[in-house]
Design a protein around this motif. Structure first.
Motif, PDB file in Angstrom:
ATOM      1  N   GLN A 118       4.742   1.338   3.838  1.00  0.00           N
ATOM      2  CA  GLN A 118       4.206   1.461   2.479  1.00  0.00           C
ATOM      3  C   GLN A 118       3.228   2.622   2.406  1.00  0.00           C
ATOM      4  O   GLN A 118       3.263   3.433   1.512  1.00  0.00           O
ATOM      5  CB  GLN A 118       3.437   0.184   2.121  1.00  0.00           C
ATOM      6  CG  GLN A 118       4.214  -0.754   1.260  1.00  0.00           C
ATOM      7  CD  GLN A 118       3.403  -2.004   0.966  1.00  0.00           C
ATOM      8  OE1 GLN A 118       2.214  -2.055   1.245  1.00  0.00           O
ATOM      9  NE2 GLN A 118       4.061  -3.002   0.445  1.00  0.00           N
ATOM     10  N   TRP A 119       2.371   2.662   3.430  1.00  0.00           N
ATOM     11  CA  TRP A 119       1.314   3.690   3.487  1.00  0.00           C
ATOM     12  C   TRP A 119       1.910   5.080   3.620  1.00  0.00           C
ATOM     13  O   TRP A 119       1.555   6.005   2.907  1.00  0.00           O
ATOM     14  CB  TRP A 119       0.369   3.387   4.643  1.00  0.00           C
ATOM     15  CG  TRP A 119      -0.726   4.403   4.792  1.00  0.00           C
ATOM     16  CD1 TRP A 119      -0.763   5.422   5.686  1.00  0.00           C
ATOM     17  CD2 TRP A 119      -1.929   4.508   4.026  1.00  0.00           C
ATOM     18  NE1 TRP A 119      -1.927   6.152   5.528  1.00  0.00           N
ATOM     19  CE2 TRP A 119      -2.656   5.613   4.508  1.00  0.00           C
ATOM     20  CE3 TRP A 119      -2.461   3.777   2.962  1.00  0.00           C
ATOM     21  CZ2 TRP A 119      -3.884   5.993   3.985  1.00  0.00           C
ATOM     22  CZ3 TRP A 119      -3.693   4.165   2.441  1.00  0.00           C
ATOM     23  CH2 TRP A 119      -4.375   5.254   2.953  1.00  0.00           C
TER      24      TRP A 119
ATOM     25  N   THR B 187       6.910  -2.799   5.786  1.00  0.00           N
ATOM     26  CA  THR B 187       5.646  -3.101   6.474  1.00  0.00           C
ATOM     27  C   THR B 187       4.495  -2.348   5.802  1.00  0.00           C
ATOM     28  O   THR B 187       4.716  -1.439   5.002  1.00  0.00           O
ATOM     29  CB  THR B 187       5.702  -2.666   7.947  1.00  0.00           C
ATOM     30  OG1 THR B 187       5.793  -1.251   7.964  1.00  0.00           O
ATOM     31  CG2 THR B 187       6.848  -3.291   8.692  1.00  0.00           C
ATOM     32  N   HIS B 188       3.328  -2.764   6.151  1.00  0.00           N
ATOM     33  CA  HIS B 188       2.104  -2.143   5.664  1.00  0.00           C
ATOM     34  C   HIS B 188       2.137  -0.637   5.930  1.00  0.00           C
ATOM     35  O   HIS B 188       1.809   0.170   5.090  1.00  0.00           O
ATOM     36  CB  HIS B 188       0.941  -2.753   6.464  1.00  0.00           C
ATOM     37  CG  HIS B 188      -0.162  -3.217   5.594  1.00  0.00           C
ATOM     38  ND1 HIS B 188      -0.010  -4.206   4.677  1.00  0.00           N
ATOM     39  CD2 HIS B 188      -1.463  -2.830   5.529  1.00  0.00           C
ATOM     40  CE1 HIS B 188      -1.160  -4.402   4.061  1.00  0.00           C
ATOM     41  NE2 HIS B 188      -2.057  -3.581   4.561  1.00  0.00           N
TER      42      HIS B 188
ATOM     43  N   GLU C 120      -8.153  -2.460  -0.922  1.00  0.00           N
ATOM     44  CA  GLU C 120      -8.636  -3.013   0.352  1.00  0.00           C
ATOM     45  C   GLU C 120     -10.152  -3.219   0.291  1.00  0.00           C
ATOM     46  O   GLU C 120     -10.685  -4.251   0.710  1.00  0.00           O
ATOM     47  CB  GLU C 120      -8.273  -2.065   1.495  1.00  0.00           C
ATOM     48  CG  GLU C 120      -8.720  -2.507   2.876  1.00  0.00           C
ATOM     49  CD  GLU C 120      -8.037  -3.770   3.366  1.00  0.00           C
ATOM     50  OE1 GLU C 120      -8.706  -4.574   4.012  1.00  0.00           O
ATOM     51  OE2 GLU C 120      -6.845  -3.949   3.062  1.00  0.00           O
TER      52      GLU C 120
ATOM     53  N   SER D 130      -8.526  -1.238   7.510  1.00  0.00           N
ATOM     54  CA  SER D 130      -8.810  -2.644   7.280  1.00  0.00           C
ATOM     55  C   SER D 130      -9.694  -3.201   8.397  1.00  0.00           C
ATOM     56  O   SER D 130     -10.695  -3.868   8.149  1.00  0.00           O
ATOM     57  CB  SER D 130      -7.492  -3.406   7.198  1.00  0.00           C
ATOM     58  OG  SER D 130      -7.716  -4.771   7.285  1.00  0.00           O
TER      59      SER D 130
ATOM     60  N   PRO E 163      -3.307   2.043   7.716  1.00  0.00           N
ATOM     61  CA  PRO E 163      -3.996   1.038   6.901  1.00  0.00           C
ATOM     62  C   PRO E 163      -4.669  -0.050   7.730  1.00  0.00           C
ATOM     63  O   PRO E 163      -5.744  -0.528   7.388  1.00  0.00           O
ATOM     64  CB  PRO E 163      -2.902   0.451   6.031  1.00  0.00           C
ATOM     65  CG  PRO E 163      -1.651   1.125   6.385  1.00  0.00           C
ATOM     66  CD  PRO E 163      -1.915   2.241   7.320  1.00  0.00           C
ATOM     67  N   PHE E 164      -4.019  -0.442   8.819  1.00  0.00           N
ATOM     68  CA  PHE E 164      -4.627  -1.494   9.635  1.00  0.00           C
ATOM     69  C   PHE E 164      -5.951  -1.058  10.251  1.00  0.00           C
ATOM     70  O   PHE E 164      -6.842  -1.862  10.450  1.00  0.00           O
ATOM     71  CB  PHE E 164      -3.675  -1.937  10.751  1.00  0.00           C
ATOM     72  CG  PHE E 164      -2.644  -2.913  10.261  1.00  0.00           C
ATOM     73  CD1 PHE E 164      -3.023  -4.019   9.507  1.00  0.00           C
ATOM     74  CD2 PHE E 164      -1.307  -2.732  10.559  1.00  0.00           C
ATOM     75  CE1 PHE E 164      -2.080  -4.915   9.034  1.00  0.00           C
ATOM     76  CE2 PHE E 164      -0.351  -3.631  10.088  1.00  0.00           C
ATOM     77  CZ  PHE E 164      -0.734  -4.724   9.323  1.00  0.00           C
TER      78      PHE E 164
END
Ligand SMILES: [Zn+2]
Length: 251
Positions: free
Chosen positions: A6-7, A2-3, A22, A67, A63-64
């Motif tokens: 990864q982060w 998942t994002h 991003e 974003s 990250p979300f």
């Protein structure tokens, strides 16, 4: 992966390149929709203090969140209206009320979302955070009035003037602060004044005769000034009454 995974596994260098990619994505989207620049450039008209984000803060953010934050500034979030414009859905309307689902509508203007308590939920999240910080601050030991009046020694080379931030921190003006917040149960205003008004937080000191009412509002960026005026007017009379009864009062 998942994002988020990864982060969390990324090295600082990888994180930096993830953030940059991003930003590039957002910038590309922005260029691609140059036609709508009046909308994407809306942030330039915000009359607000600039928000500074440090690298350290960026590393800690999911990250979300990064974003979401960037895309909300440039209006490139997948709102019904944007999805429609990108040719991904047929109707640009809000699923809750049927009005045009722009970002402003979804995040701040939908009457159904409002009655369902969705905006209240966001408001309460911010309020809770604010209350936690204030609760720590109000408990800090402060010199009593007599101690504060004692001679203050000044270091060599120091002017002895308080810095701007010291001058403006209201809680430093008094001691023994109490606090009530409108979280979980309805706030009752301290006994010094009878009122049905319920600010979000009240911090007061009986011994220093000081009271601070805090009203939180999470408005759309372009409506901050308006929201501020509205709240200010709502509490003006209450603050005046407090002052008439010999209290130092701040909103
Ligand atoms: Zn709606």
């Amino acid at each position: 992966m998942t994002h988020f995974q990864q982060w969390s596994k990324a090295t600082p260098k990888e994180k930096s390149s993830m953030v940059q990619s991003e930003i590039r994505t957002v910038q590309e989207q922005r260029r691609a929709k140059a036609v709508e620049l009046s909308r994407q450039g809306a942030w330039m008209k915000w009359n607000l203090p600039e928000r500074k984000i440090t690298w350290a803060e960026l590393w800690r953010m999911e990250p979300f969140r990064i974003s979401f934050m960037l895309r909300s500034v440039y209006d490139t979030l997948p709102s019904p209206s944007n999805l429609h414009q990108w040719g991904l859905i047929e109707e640009p309307s809000c699923k809750l009320c049927g009005e045009r689902g722009t970002m402003a509508h979804i995040l701040s203007g939908c009457k159904v979302a409002l009655t369902q308590g969705r905006y209240r939920w966001r408001n309460d999240k911010v309020l809770k955070h604010l209350a936690e910080i204030l609760d720590i601050e109000r408990r800090k030991k402060r010199p009593s009035k007599t101690e504060a009046k004692q001679i203050r020694f000044v270091r060599e080379g120091d002017t002895g003037h308080a810095t701007k931030s010291q001058q403006h921190f209201i809680l430093d003006k008094g001691s023994e602060w109490n606090m009530r917040a409108d979280i979980g149960k309805k706030l009752v205003f301290p006994e010094c004044v009878q009122t049905t008004l319920r600010p979000d937080i009240v911090v007061w000191s009986q011994s220093s005769k000081m009271i601070v009412a805090i009203e939180l509002t999470v408005p759309w960026e372009e409506r901050c000034k308006e929201a501020y005026q509205r709240k200010k007017e709502k509490y003006t009379e209450l603050m005046t009454t407090c002052r008439e009864r010999g209290w130092k009062a701040w909103l």
